[in-house]
Design an enzyme around this catalytic site. Structure first.
Site, short mmCIF file in Angstrom:
data_model
loop_
_atom_site.label_atom_id
_atom_site.label_comp_id
_atom_site.label_asym_id
_atom_site.label_seq_id
_atom_site.Cartn_x
_atom_site.Cartn_y
_atom_site.Cartn_z
N GLY A 136 0.81 -1.21 0.00
CA GLY A 136 0.00 0.00 0.00
C GLY A 136 0.85 1.26 0.00
O GLY A 136 0.33 2.37 -0.03
N THR A 137 2.16 1.07 0.02
CA THR A 137 3.07 2.20 0.16
C THR A 137 3.28 2.98 -1.12
O THR A 137 3.70 4.13 -1.09
CB THR A 137 4.44 1.68 0.63
OG1 THR A 137 4.78 0.56 -0.21
CG2 THR A 137 4.38 1.20 2.06
N ASN A 163 7.79 10.49 -5.06
CA ASN A 163 6.42 10.79 -5.46
C ASN A 163 5.76 11.58 -4.33
O ASN A 163 5.54 11.05 -3.23
CB ASN A 163 5.66 9.48 -5.73
CG ASN A 163 4.23 9.71 -6.21
OD1 ASN A 163 3.52 10.60 -5.72
ND2 ASN A 163 3.80 8.92 -7.17
N GLN A 201 2.01 8.30 2.93
CA GLN A 201 2.74 7.55 3.95
C GLN A 201 2.81 8.33 5.26
O GLN A 201 2.64 7.78 6.34
CB GLN A 201 4.15 7.23 3.46
CG GLN A 201 4.22 6.12 2.46
CD GLN A 201 3.81 4.80 3.08
OE1 GLN A 201 4.51 4.27 3.94
NE2 GLN A 201 2.66 4.31 2.71
N GLU A 217 8.41 4.92 7.71
CA GLU A 217 8.37 4.80 9.16
C GLU A 217 8.73 6.07 9.89
O GLU A 217 8.20 6.34 10.97
CB GLU A 217 9.28 3.64 9.59
CG GLU A 217 8.89 2.42 8.78
CD GLU A 217 9.53 1.11 9.16
OE1 GLU A 217 9.13 0.53 10.16
OE2 GLU A 217 10.42 0.66 8.43
MO1 MOS Z 1 7.93 -2.33 8.65
S1 MOS Z 1 7.61 -2.75 10.66
O1 MOS Z 1 9.61 -2.75 8.54
O2 MOS Z 1 6.93 -3.39 7.76
#
Ligand code: MOS
Length: 743
Positions: free
Chosen positions: A471-472, A636, A643, A710
């Protein structure tokens, strides 16, 4: 002529139309013929032994095909000693249906397979099992003094660096100091898509596993190791995923169960976990963190000490980097970091979005707020006074770090200067208003990855790499990189992923996919470009005669000299004149260690949050969040922003809602459903502004990208917790901040 500069733009997801049209197939949607269904039976006790499984009563039911358990599972190759999945921690991976021993509540102990899902579920409910129960311990509080320092840990685990300076003496001599303990509950990933595997039986012991996973090769290695299958007989596919967040980084027991049943019954089988069972596949461990800080008279940090203890299972020493970040986010000469685990009768924890960093960041960034107040400084000013221009953990400069610019731009956008420092000093709409901030740091990692690029005579480019898309935006950014490298419109490029028949890529995690697979995609397209250049130079009158690859560029469907754009050939003409139907090139990209080694490679961020607190009810509403991220080059703008939006939602959930509650009497998570495990819904989400601060960085990788998945979660949780303090004057140090903690 079509525009072929794609990197840094904001194109829509190339896989979006497939998703909204229902044409994207998820693991539970491969409707292969003659499919049987497995339903997992979970242990109701946390510790003990299975005495007997009354399987024959259930086998007798019409439509039930088999009941698998340790009593009848045949000899399996079972994880030969060399086996480790790509991020297996120390210890020995859980082996489903291997022995009568029960080591955690909800342990999968049997699989009922039937002609329909409903029948399998019904039969599973009838299965009688006799247990011998033993005393268990699931409470981290009870193990406070039994922490141990883990050994090597999983790939990517870094033990905290040794202490530097004299942290205790510096603390004793500090002008101001604080000491506090912080805690947060266990959290489970809860992607919308349940863990599901559809195994297609292809005859003669050959299978294709459509598995919900963030790493098809990781799962293939697991299956070959457990079942003794040959790689070529065991294809693993995952092209779409309804959320991963780390839950799919390691092979899950659903894939074991489905493959076991398929091989034994010589039939296609699907196993889908229930939402409740999604709480038995790993979680962010709850932590207890002790922070001690002291300042010098000028508001610089004199001493910083951070110690964390978290739970793990009896069979694995799950590790994550919790405290290390505290030694590099701020400049401090006297630092002591500690990290310990405690064994409980639970399943192994598992990486969950920004694993370790998200946990440690709460302790560090709330303590920084407390320290700022103790020293009489504005929290932003306090951070600026302690800005780290160098990574003191490893004594290296950062390859790039624009956190200062993040602070400035986000503070300006947020209106931080309107904040008055005194808690309870701001009000609006009859509520207390609070403003808080927090920032963070995450790895800019690159892993070895391979890719293949194929161009056909009509100028259509296909690029493949067995990476993932949870989904990223992987499909989209890889398409952009490939299209830009060869000067094509996005529509001329197809990027394929998620299949062990493709070139090998690592698990999709750690925010390293853009850097790792992106570099491989670029390299494969460049290798293809070199072949195309050779073809273009064949004709005696080629305008590109004598040009090296570095002298040319692919732009707008043409191949031309960088320094003389009139010296150009049309890409499609070159391909058609060559007489080849297609050209292909492979790449395997590795990090350039010589280039990277002298530097510390990290992304950074800051979040500012505003809350309104109803003093009578204790309810907290987050009204605004501004997040600024410095993560190299953004491929992008749209998918990257998404994200970060998702990260802010995660941070809000951790601050105010998410907690899996263990009933220690039963050693069981009791809120294992969406009704009682609270995650933010749309109505909880405030206005979010996302700012990207561009960093030029050709040290991290040739694309200059650091990854965005993240880092955006860091700082958010602490910013909200600090805003709640600013609003109310109450410092809540155990998350989530539920309303009763404010009353
Ligand atoms: Mo992320 S916790 O490295 O999918």
């Amino acid at each position: 002529m079509t525009q072929t500069n794609h990197i840094g733009k904001a194109p829509n997801r190339v896989d979006g139309p497939l998703k909204v049209a229902g044409a994207a197939h998820y693991s539970g949607e491969f409707n292969v013929p003659d499919l049987a269904y497995g339903y997992v039976v979970s242990s109701p006790i946390a510790k003990g032994k299975i005495l007997k499984i009354h399987a024959d009563e259930v086998r007798a039911l019409p439509g039930v095909l088999e009941v698998f358990s340790h009593e009848n599972v045949p000899h399996l190759a079972w994880l030969d000693k060399s086996y480790k999945d790509q991020i297996a921690p120390g210890g020995s991976p859980f082996r489903p249906l291997h022995a009568p021993d029960i080591t955690f509540n909800q342990q999968p102990i049997a699989l009922v397979v039937a002609d329909t899902f409903e029948l399998a579920r019904y039969a599973a409910a009838l299965l009688r099992i006799d247990y011998e129960q033993e005393a268990h311990e699931t409470n981290l509080e009870a193990k406070r003094t039994e922490g141990f320092v883990p050994g090597k840990g999983k790939a990517g685990f870094q033990p905290p660096p040794p202490p530097r300076g004299n942290p205790d003496k510096a603390l004793a001599n500090a002008t101001h100091s604080i000491e506090a303990e912080y805690a947060h509950g266990a959290q489970h990933h809860n992607p919308m898509e349940l863990f599901t595997t559809t195994v297609e039986w292809r005859g003669d012991g050959k299978i294709t596993a459509y598995d919900k996973t963030q790493g098809v090769f990781n799962v293939q290695n697991y299956l070959t190791s457990v079942f003794g299958l040959k790689k070529e007989d065991c294809r693993v596919v995952n092209q779409f995923m309804g959320g991963g967040f780390g839950a799919g980084l390691r092979p899950q027991y659903s894939v074991f169960m489905a493959v076991l049943a398929s091989l034994e019954l010589k039939r296609s089988v699907r196993v889908t976990l229930t939402r409740q069972q999604m709480f038995s596949i790993g979680h962010r461990p709850n932590t207890l963190q002790l922070l001690k800080m002291g300042t010098n008279p000028d508001g610089t940090l004199a001493s910083l000490q951070h110690h964390a203890l978290h739970e793990t299972s009896q069979f694995e020493d799950y590790t994550e980097n919790i405290v290390n970040w505290s030694g590099m986010l701020y400049q401090c000469e006297n630092v002591k970091l500690g990290y310990e685990l405690a064994k409980l009768d639970i399943y192994s924890p598992q990486d969950m979005r920004a694993p370790g960093a998200a946990s440690g960041n709460v302790g560090l960034e709330v303590a920084m707020d407390e320290m700022a107040y103790a020293a009489g400084l504005d929290p932003l000013e306090f951070r600026l006074r302690n800005y780290a221009d160098r990574d003191q953990n490893v004594d290296k400069p950062f390859s790039s770090k624009k956190l200062r610019e993040c602070y400035q731009q986000a503070a300006a956008k947020f209106g931080w200067e309107t904040r008055s420092q005194e808690p309870r000093s701001m009000r609006a709409n009859g509520k207390l208003v609070g403003m808080g901030m927090g920032g963070g740091v995450w790895d800019a990692a690159q892993k070895k990855s391979a890719a293949k690029a194929i161009i056909s005579a009509d100028g259509k480019l296909t690029v493949r790499s067995g990476t993932g898309e949870n989904g990223t935006g992987t499909y989209t950014i890889m398409t952009q990189i490939a299209a830009e490298t060869l000067g094509l419109p996005l529509e001329a490029v197809t990027f394929e992923l998620g299949d062990t028949d493709q070139p090998e890529a690592p698990i999709q995690g750690g925010s390293w996919t853009a850097a790792s697979v992106g570099t491989a995609v670029k390299d494969a397209c460049d290798a293809l470009g070199e072949k195309i250049l050779k073809l273009a130079q064949k004709p005696a009158d080629s305008p590109l005669k004598g040009a090296k690859y570095d002298d040319v560029e692919f732009v707008n469907g043409q191949l031309r000299l960088r320094l003389d754009h009139d010296q150009a050939v049309v890409l499609r003409d070159v391909l058609q004149a060559s007489g080849e139907t297609q050209l292909e090139a492979d790449s395997s990209a590795q990090p350039n260690m010589a280039k990277q080694q002298p530097y510390s490679l990290h992304s950074h961020n800051v979040a500012f949050a505003e809350v309104e607190v109803d003093e009578d009810l204790g309810t907290i509403k987050v009204t605004r969040v501004v997040s600024a991220v410095a993560a190299g080059r953004i491929l992008n703008q749209k998918t990257a922003r998404s994200q970060v939006l998702g990260s802010v939602v995660w941070g809000l959930g951790m601050a105010l809602m998410e907690e899996t509650i263990m009933d220690h009497k039963f050693g069981r998570y009791v809120n294992h459903n969406f009704a009682e495990y609270h995650i933010p819904v749309n109505a909880d989400i405030p206005h979010i502004d996302v700012i990207f601060v561009h960093e030029d960085d050709d040290i991290v990788n040739p694309l200059g990208v650091k990854g965005i998945g993240e880092v955006g979660m860091l700082g958010v949780t602490a910013a909200i917790a600090n805003a709640v303090f600013h609003a109310t004057g109450k410092r809540v140090r155990d998350l989530p901040i539920l309303l009763d903690k404010l009353l």
